[in-house]
Design an enzyme around this catalytic site. Structure first.
Site, PDB file in Angstrom:
ATOM      1  N   THR A  10      41.918  55.956 -19.117  1.00  0.00           N
ATOM      2  CA  THR A  10      41.765  57.463 -19.217  1.00  0.00           C
ATOM      3  C   THR A  10      42.915  57.936 -19.395  1.00  0.00           C
ATOM      4  OG1 THR A  10      39.921  58.813 -20.940  1.00  0.00           O
ATOM      5  CG2 THR A  10      40.464  58.800 -17.628  1.00  0.00           C
ATOM      6  N   ASN A  12      41.619  61.017 -20.285  1.00  0.00           N
ATOM      7  CA  ASN A  12      40.998  62.100 -20.715  1.00  0.00           C
ATOM      8  C   ASN A  12      40.966  63.071 -18.909  1.00  0.00           C
ATOM      9  OD1 ASN A  12      38.450  64.241 -20.303  1.00  0.00           O
ATOM     10  ND2 ASN A  12      37.699  63.085 -22.353  1.00  0.00           N
ATOM     11  N   ASP A  72      32.939  53.885 -21.804  1.00  0.00           N
ATOM     12  CA  ASP A  72      33.050  53.476 -23.417  1.00  0.00           C
ATOM     13  C   ASP A  72      31.713  54.278 -23.663  1.00  0.00           C
ATOM     14  OD1 ASP A  72      33.859  53.616 -26.305  1.00  0.00           O
ATOM     15  OD2 ASP A  72      32.511  52.456 -27.041  1.00  0.00           O
ATOM     16  N   SER A  73      31.771  55.581 -24.377  1.00  0.00           N
ATOM     17  CA  SER A  73      30.916  56.453 -24.374  1.00  0.00           C
ATOM     18  C   SER A  73      30.347  56.837 -25.861  1.00  0.00           C
ATOM     19  CB  SER A  73      30.169  57.339 -23.732  1.00  0.00           C
ATOM     20  OG  SER A  73      31.566  58.555 -23.768  1.00  0.00           O
ATOM     21  N   PHE A 155      32.070  69.049 -24.533  1.00  0.00           N
ATOM     22  CA  PHE A 155      33.069  68.872 -25.422  1.00  0.00           C
ATOM     23  C   PHE A 155      31.787  67.228 -26.621  1.00  0.00           C
ATOM     24  CE2 PHE A 155      33.110  64.051 -24.508  1.00  0.00           C
ATOM     25  CZ  PHE A 155      32.963  63.605 -23.083  1.00  0.00           C
ATOM     26  N   ASP A 158      27.564  67.419 -27.394  1.00  0.00           N
ATOM     27  CA  ASP A 158      27.398  69.110 -26.556  1.00  0.00           C
ATOM     28  C   ASP A 158      26.706  70.247 -26.881  1.00  0.00           C
ATOM     29  OD1 ASP A 158      27.729  66.873 -24.053  1.00  0.00           O
ATOM     30  OD2 ASP A 158      29.137  68.011 -23.305  1.00  0.00           O
ATOM     31  N   HIS A 183      24.647  60.995 -18.982  1.00  0.00           N
ATOM     32  CA  HIS A 183      24.832  59.435 -18.458  1.00  0.00           C
ATOM     33  C   HIS A 183      26.108  59.488 -18.080  1.00  0.00           C
ATOM     34  CE1 HIS A 183      27.052  61.797 -21.561  1.00  0.00           C
ATOM     35  NE2 HIS A 183      27.868  60.704 -22.225  1.00  0.00           N
ATOM     36  N   ARG A 184      27.516  60.356 -18.081  1.00  0.00           N
ATOM     37  CA  ARG A 184      28.806  59.151 -17.875  1.00  0.00           C
ATOM     38  C   ARG A 184      28.468  59.526 -16.257  1.00  0.00           C
ATOM     39  NH1 ARG A 184      31.593  62.296 -19.901  1.00  0.00           N
ATOM     40  NH2 ARG A 184      32.111  60.951 -21.633  1.00  0.00           N
TER      41      ARG A 184
HETATM   42  P1  IMP Z   1      34.696  57.860 -25.500  1.00  0.00           P
HETATM   43  O1  IMP Z   1      33.643  57.277 -24.994  1.00  0.00           O
HETATM   44  O2  IMP Z   1      36.095  58.952 -24.640  1.00  0.00           O
HETATM   45  O3  IMP Z   1      36.114  57.011 -26.630  1.00  0.00           O
HETATM   46  O4  IMP Z   1      34.059  58.743 -26.543  1.00  0.00           O
HETATM   47  C1  IMP Z   1      33.325  58.657 -27.381  1.00  0.00           C
HETATM   48  C2  IMP Z   1      33.130  59.947 -27.871  1.00  0.00           C
HETATM   49  O5  IMP Z   1      31.375  59.735 -27.965  1.00  0.00           O
HETATM   50  C3  IMP Z   1      33.401  61.195 -28.151  1.00  0.00           C
HETATM   51  O6  IMP Z   1      34.345  61.016 -28.809  1.00  0.00           O
HETATM   52  C4  IMP Z   1      32.338  61.918 -28.431  1.00  0.00           C
HETATM   53  O7  IMP Z   1      31.662  63.069 -30.070  1.00  0.00           O
HETATM   54  C5  IMP Z   1      30.976  61.061 -27.639  1.00  0.00           C
HETATM   55  N1  IMP Z   1      30.546  61.541 -26.507  1.00  0.00           N
HETATM   56  C6  IMP Z   1      30.701  60.784 -25.133  1.00  0.00           C
HETATM   57  N2  IMP Z   1      30.181  61.108 -24.848  1.00  0.00           N
HETATM   58  C7  IMP Z   1      30.138  62.664 -24.756  1.00  0.00           C
HETATM   59  C8  IMP Z   1      29.246  63.635 -23.629  1.00  0.00           C
HETATM   60  O8  IMP Z   1      29.041  63.921 -22.614  1.00  0.00           O
HETATM   61  N3  IMP Z   1      29.475  64.251 -24.667  1.00  0.00           N
HETATM   62  C9  IMP Z   1      29.405  64.719 -26.420  1.00  0.00           C
HETATM   63  N4  IMP Z   1      29.859  63.938 -27.197  1.00  0.00           N
HETATM   64  C10 IMP Z   1      30.432  62.798 -25.755  1.00  0.00           C
END
Ligand code: IMP
Length: 200
Positions: A10, A12, A72-73, A155, A158, A183-184
């Site tokens: 990542t 991030n 991925d989330s 972010f 949230d 979740h993460r």
């Molecule tokens: P990615 O896993 O970084 O591709 O995240 C996908 C998208 O899911 C992000 O841009 C957020 O919009 C949303 N998302 C994933 N995890 C979270 C979280 O913990 N809080 C809020 N939004 C989330």
């Protein structure tokens, strides 16, 4: 003590900090893709979180040569047939902001009653070692969508997500509280066990 390296696929910094704090006190050091310049671009074209996480972890682990994790989330809203799901980042269209996504979600749920605002966050973490599959884990956090955006922490979605058992949104809760129930956080704790097993 031999130090073993694990790479989190990542860019991030928040995700990196979460994994580093989970592996504190072990002999595992966590690096990110920033430490391995020239990583391939991986498009998230999968139809599931798992497909995207595996695609990223496989490609990045080939590049790093190390044990590599990728996640991925996204958010799944029951009354929207589990949308935005894998499209969470671009729900309001290409190049949209977090605020655009939240505004679209609140608009779609404008006349939806409290009981029908159920939603969950999902995170899937895949682990690969130099192109070879090691494992995949999943974490979920159940809750509901608020009636308006509230709070400044975190972010993405949230400010509009209220986890089950709370009155505040994720963006109003301290980061430590979110990490415990998110979740993460759950997926990364399960991934930690898989990583430790793989390194034994
Ligand atoms: P990615 O896993 O970084 O591709 O995240 C996908 C998208 O899911 C992000 O841009 C957020 O919009 C949303 N998302 C994933 N995890 C979270 C979280 O913990 N809080 C809020 N939004 C989330």
């Amino acid at each position: 003590m031999t130090v073993v390296t694990v790479v989190l696929g990542t860019q991030n910094p928040d995700k990196l900090k979460e994994l580093q704090s989970l592996l504190k006190g072990t002999s595992i050091q966590v690096l990110s893709l920033k430490d391995f310049p020239g990583a391939p671009e991986v498009e998230e074209t999968g139809k599931t979180f798992e497909a995207n996480a595996r695609k990223k972890a496989r490609a990045y682990s080939r590049h790093t040569g190390c044990l590599t994790l990728a996640d991925d989330s996204g958010l799944m809203v029951a009354i929207l047939n589990d949308k935005p799901g894998v499209y969470s980042a671009r729900f309001a269209g290409p190049g949209c902001s977090y605020a655009d996504n939240n505004a679209k979600l609140l608009r779609l749920l404008k006349n939806t009653s409290e009981a029908k605002r159920k939603a969950k966050f999902v995170s899937v973490v895949a682990i690969y070692s130099a192109g070879r599959f090691v494992g995949v884990v999943k974490g979920e956090c159940h809750g509901k969508i608020a009636h308006e955006s509230r709070g400044k922490n975190g972010f993405g979605y949230d400010p509009v997500f209220i986890p089950k058992g709370f009155k505040k949104t994720f963006a109003e809760l301290p980061r430590g509280v979110k990490n415990k129930i998110s979740h993460r956080g759950k997926a990364l704790r399960a991934a930690k066990m898989k990583v430790l097993q793989a390194l034994l």
